[in-house]
Design an enzyme around this catalytic site. Structure first.
Site, mmCIF file in Angstrom:
data_model
loop_
_atom_site.group_PDB
_atom_site.id
_atom_site.type_symbol
_atom_site.label_atom_id
_atom_site.label_comp_id
_atom_site.label_asym_id
_atom_site.label_seq_id
_atom_site.Cartn_x
_atom_site.Cartn_y
_atom_site.Cartn_z
ATOM 1 N N SER A 1 -3.001 3.473 -2.676
ATOM 2 C CA SER A 1 -3.871 2.327 -2.443
ATOM 3 C C SER A 1 -5.303 2.826 -2.338
ATOM 4 O O SER A 1 -5.548 4.005 -2.043
ATOM 5 C CB SER A 1 -3.461 1.628 -1.136
ATOM 6 O OG SER A 1 -4.429 0.712 -0.702
ATOM 7 N N TYR B 1 -0.924 1.469 8.481
ATOM 8 C CA TYR B 1 -0.799 1.512 7.020
ATOM 9 C C TYR B 1 -1.817 2.471 6.410
ATOM 10 O O TYR B 1 -1.475 3.302 5.570
ATOM 11 C CB TYR B 1 -0.982 0.102 6.454
ATOM 12 C CG TYR B 1 -0.899 0.014 4.950
ATOM 13 C CD1 TYR B 1 0.342 -0.046 4.316
ATOM 14 C CD2 TYR B 1 -2.046 -0.018 4.168
ATOM 15 C CE1 TYR B 1 0.430 -0.131 2.932
ATOM 16 C CE2 TYR B 1 -1.970 -0.102 2.786
ATOM 17 C CZ TYR B 1 -0.735 -0.165 2.169
ATOM 18 O OH TYR B 1 -0.655 -0.245 0.799
#
Length: 342
Positions: free
Chosen positions: A149, A162
Site C-alpha cells: 500500500s 495497519y
C-alpha cells in the site's frame, strides 16, 4: 483443515495461491489469474466468501481449490502449502494479500487487537513466505508477490496497526529480495503498492469511529489492483510497482516534504476517512472471526458509484519503454518545430 473437492488441470497450468481470496483485492486477483487458465488456490477463512470465489474462478476458466486458513497461524499456513502442492501441484506464484485492521485512534486499541492485526497483516506474509520459499528455491523457480500500500511508506491517522504492518512488510520484502539477489536465485519477489480500493474492508473491519469508514478518494475498483498484481507476477524483475496516481503523489510528497504531509494529514486525515453516516452498532467485524462465514460480501465494497475502473498511471508504469519512446518522439518533434521557427 477442510478442503473442497476440486479437479486437477488436464495439462500443467500455472498454480497460483492467493491469500485473502474470499473478498476484495484477493478475490479479484484470483479471478484475474483464472482468466489466464491458472489453477488457483483460494486461501482465506470465510466459508461463503470462499465458496462464491471458487465459483467465480471456475466460471472465469480456472481450476479452484478452497483452502480455509487463518494466516496468523503458522501451522495452518504450512498445512495450506502442503495441501496445495498435493492437490494442484508445484506452486508457481504465491500472492500475499490477506489482512485485517482496526479503524481507531491508537489509544483506543487494545494490545490484543494490535497484536492480531500484526499477526494477520504482517506475520501472515512472513509465515507464507517461510513455507513456500524453500520449495521454490529447491525447484529453482517461483514468484512471491506482496500486496502492499502507499501506507507502506506513509502512515496516516486512525490506522496505526495497519500502517505499522505495511511498513513492516516493506522492510521484510526489501531484506528478502536482497538475500535472493545475493544468492543469484531464480526465485523472484516483488511488491505492489496500492491506492484506496473499493473493497468490503470498510464494511467489516473493526471500527471505533463515530461515522462509517471510507477509503480516501480517489478510489479504485479491485480489478485495477488485480490486473496490477497479475502483471507483477508476470514481470517480477522489478522490486515494486505503484498503482494509481494518488499512490505516486503520496510517495513523492512523503519523500520530498514529510513534515508538511504530517500536518496536512493531521488536519484532514480524520474526516476524510469517514462518511457522514453513523457507524452501525451491529456492523460485522472480521478481526477474530470471518465476517463472510455466513454471507458473501464479494470483491467490491459500498463505493462503486465513486470508484474508477481505470488507471492511466498503471499502464504507463508497466510500459516504460513505450512511454519513454513517445516522450522522446514528442520532444524531437517539438525541437524540430522550434528549430524551423528560429
Amino acid at each position: 483443515m477442510n478442503s473442497q473437492q476440486t479437479r486437477k488441470p488436464a495439462a500443467r497450468s500455472r498454480v497460483v495461491a492467493v491469500t485473502g481470496a474470499s473478498g476484495g483485492i484477493g478475490r479479484a486477483t484470483a479471478i484475474e489469474f483464472a482468466r489466464q487458465g491458472a489453477a488457483v488456490a483460494l486461501v482465506a477463512r470465510g466459508e461463503q466468501g470462499l465458496k462464491a470465489a471458487a465459483e467465480q474462478v471456475r466460471a472465469a476458466g480456472g481450476v479452484a481449490l478452497v483452502v480455509p486458513t487463518d494466516m496468523a497461524d503458522p501451522a495452518q499456513v504450512q498445512e495450506a502449502v502442503d495441501q496445495i502442492e498435493a492437490e494442484l501441484g508445484a506452486i508457481d506464484v504465491w500472492v500475499n494479500v490477506a489482512f485485517t485492521s482496526v479503524f481507531s485512534r491508537f489509544d483506543h486499541i487494545t494490545p490484543a487487537e494490535f497484536a492480531r492485526v500484526t499477526e494477520v497483516s504482517y506475520l501472515g506474509y512472513v509465515y507464507a513466505s517461510m513455507a513456500v520459499l524453500p520449495l521454490m528455491k529447491g525447484r529453482g523457480r517461483g514468484t512471491i508477490v506482496h500486496v502492499g500500500s502507499a501506507l507502506a511508506y506513509r502512515g496516516i491517522p486512525l490506522q496505526t496497526a495497519y500502517c505499522g504492518s505495511k511498513h513492516a512488510i516493506q522492510g521484510f520484502h526489501e531484506s528478502l529480495r536482497c538475500e535472493l539477489l545475493h544468492d543469484k536465485s531464480p526465485v523472484k519477489v516483488t511488491m505492489v503498492q496500492m491506492p484506496a480500493v473499493n473493497t468490503p474492508q470498510f464494511s467489516w473491519v473493526l471500527s471505533r469511529l463515530p461515522r462509517r469508514p471510507q477509503p480516501v478518494p480517489p478510489i479504485y475498483q479491485p480489478e485495477v489492483a488485480a490486473r496490477a498484481v497479475v502483471h507483477a507476477a508476470d514481470h517480477p524483475q522489478r522490486r515494486e510497482y505503484w498503482v494509481g496516481g494518488s499512490t505516486v503523489g503520496t510517495l513523492i510528497a512523503n519523500a520530498v516534504a514529510p513534515g508538511i504531509l504530517d500536518r496536512y494529514l493531521a488536519r484532514t486525515g480524520m474526516s476524510s476517512q469517514q462518511t457522514q453516516e453513523p457507524q452501525p452498532s451491529d456492523a460485522p467485524v472480521n478481526l477474530w472471526d470471518p465476517a463472510d462465514q455466513d454471507h458473501d460480501f464479494g470483491a467490491h465494497g459500498r463505493f462503486d458509484a465513486r470508484s474508477t475502473s481505470r488507471s492511466p498511471q498503471v499502464w504507463a508504469s508497466q510500459h516504460h519503454g513505450v512511454v519513454g519512446a513517445g516522450a522522446a518522439l514528442v520532444g524531437g518533434l517539438v525541437a524540430g518545430i522550434w528549430a524551423r521557427r528560429r
